[in-house]
Design an enzyme around this catalytic site. Structure first.
Site, PDB file in Angstrom:
ATOM      1  N   SER A 145       0.876  -1.180   0.000  1.00  0.00           N
ATOM      2  CA  SER A 145       0.000   0.000   0.000  1.00  0.00           C
ATOM      3  C   SER A 145       0.909   1.225   0.000  1.00  0.00           C
ATOM      4  O   SER A 145       2.102   1.117   0.340  1.00  0.00           O
ATOM      5  CB  SER A 145      -0.855  -0.017   1.270  1.00  0.00           C
ATOM      6  OG  SER A 145      -1.444   1.243   1.501  1.00  0.00           O
ATOM      7  N   TYR A 158      -2.928  -1.155  10.093  1.00  0.00           N
ATOM      8  CA  TYR A 158      -2.825  -1.434   8.659  1.00  0.00           C
ATOM      9  C   TYR A 158      -1.449  -0.995   8.142  1.00  0.00           C
ATOM     10  O   TYR A 158      -0.757  -1.759   7.447  1.00  0.00           O
ATOM     11  CB  TYR A 158      -3.947  -0.681   7.939  1.00  0.00           C
ATOM     12  CG  TYR A 158      -4.051  -0.932   6.462  1.00  0.00           C
ATOM     13  CD1 TYR A 158      -4.667  -2.079   5.972  1.00  0.00           C
ATOM     14  CD2 TYR A 158      -3.552  -0.008   5.542  1.00  0.00           C
ATOM     15  CE1 TYR A 158      -4.785  -2.298   4.612  1.00  0.00           C
ATOM     16  CE2 TYR A 158      -3.668  -0.220   4.184  1.00  0.00           C
ATOM     17  CZ  TYR A 158      -4.281  -1.371   3.716  1.00  0.00           C
ATOM     18  OH  TYR A 158      -4.397  -1.587   2.359  1.00  0.00           O
TER      19      TYR A 158
END
Ligand code: NDP
Length: 253
Positions: A145, A158
């Protein structure tokens, strides 16, 4: 040169393959000639995705399973090898996100996100690695990400897992380079999928995201799938241990 992007004769295993990025990745790899195994938990969506990917004419295997469970990961790889004749490409795409301020997370939430986003990548890579090494050809593409490389509020777990996925990518790339196995990380920015629906649907967060994205649009699953396709074939044969940011310019500023 275009032949170097073809995947004829290759078998790919894509986790989280029943919707969003994983489904588009499965379709792209099949369009390029690979036979594809899709793994995820929701079986109805998995069947639906398998039908769509199978429409390319390639062989498709739908494998229900949870990447956070070691036995499921091992079974998914074993079934792929048995039923599709091998495994050459692993796309570690399954992922989850829980957004809230750091002090509000419960222990179980840390455990859940760690289990899927990091331990899942470890279980799948460990189960596939021996096959890739033995045949002296392999591709692992991890889906990281932008939060593998930069931060954002209310995404501590995350970001911690996605940063770890990039570091795992680098170390495996070094360990397995002598075996002609490349390991890379595709790091998407804002992509319109179910995962980001809450951000897209809230006008305030949607605007904040678009203001931070120089290309001023949400990415599509196909934007990401194209990059995974590149990293899955001969075209990227001299690329390993790298992060390919697919983020509309988010991390360029
Ligand atoms: P979605 O929520 O749309 O899809 C997530 C996929 O992961 C589903 O197929 C889901 O299937 C699967 N999955 C979740 N948990 C597990 C599990 N324990 N075992 C097996 N499969 C699982 O998300 P996206 O398509 O948007 O995201 C795909 C990847 O891309 C993720 O790793 C995400 O972190 C990453 N990413 C996404 C971005 C975005 O903007 N969309 C940005 C940056 C990264 P099921 O629930 O049926 O198991």
């Amino acid at each position: 040169m275009l032949d170097r992007f073809r995947l004829d004769g290759k078998v790919a295993l894509v986790t989280g393959g029943n919707r969003g990025l994983g489904r588009a990745i499965g379709r792209a790899l099949a369009e390029a000639g690979a036979d594809v195994a899709l793994m995820a938990r929701d079986e109805e969506r998995l069947r639906d995705a398998a039908r769509e990917v199978g429409a390319t004419g390639r062989r498709v295997l739908a494998i229900p399973g949870d990447v956070a469970r070691r036995e499921d990961a091992e079974r998914a790889v074993a079934r792929t090898v048995e039923e599709l004749g091998g495994v050459h490409i692993l796309v570690n795409n399954a992922g989850v996100n829980i957004r809230k301020p750091f002090l509000e997370y419960r222990d179980e939430e840390w455990e859940q996100v760690l289990a899927v986003n990091l331990r899942g990548v470890m279980f799948m890579s460990r189960a596939c690695g021996p096959h890739l090494i033995r045949q002296r050809w392999g591709r692992i593409v991890n889906i990281g990400s932008t939060l593998s490389v930069v931060g954002n509020q209310e995404r501590s777990i995350y970001a911690a897992t996605k940063g770890a996925v990039l570091q795992l990518t680098r170390v495996l790339a070094l360990e397995w380079a002598p075996h002609n196995v490349t390991v890379n990380c595709v790091c998407p920015g804002p992509i319109a999928t179910e995962m980001t629906a809450p951000v897209q649907q809230n006008p305030e967060t949607n605007k904040a995201f678009m203001d931070k994205t120089p290309l001023r649009r949400w990415g599509t699953p196909e934007d990401v799938a194209a990059c995974v396709l590149f990293l899955s074939g001969e075209a990227s044969g001299f690329v390993t241990g790298t992060a390919l940011l697919v983020d509309g310019g988010w991390t360029a500023q």
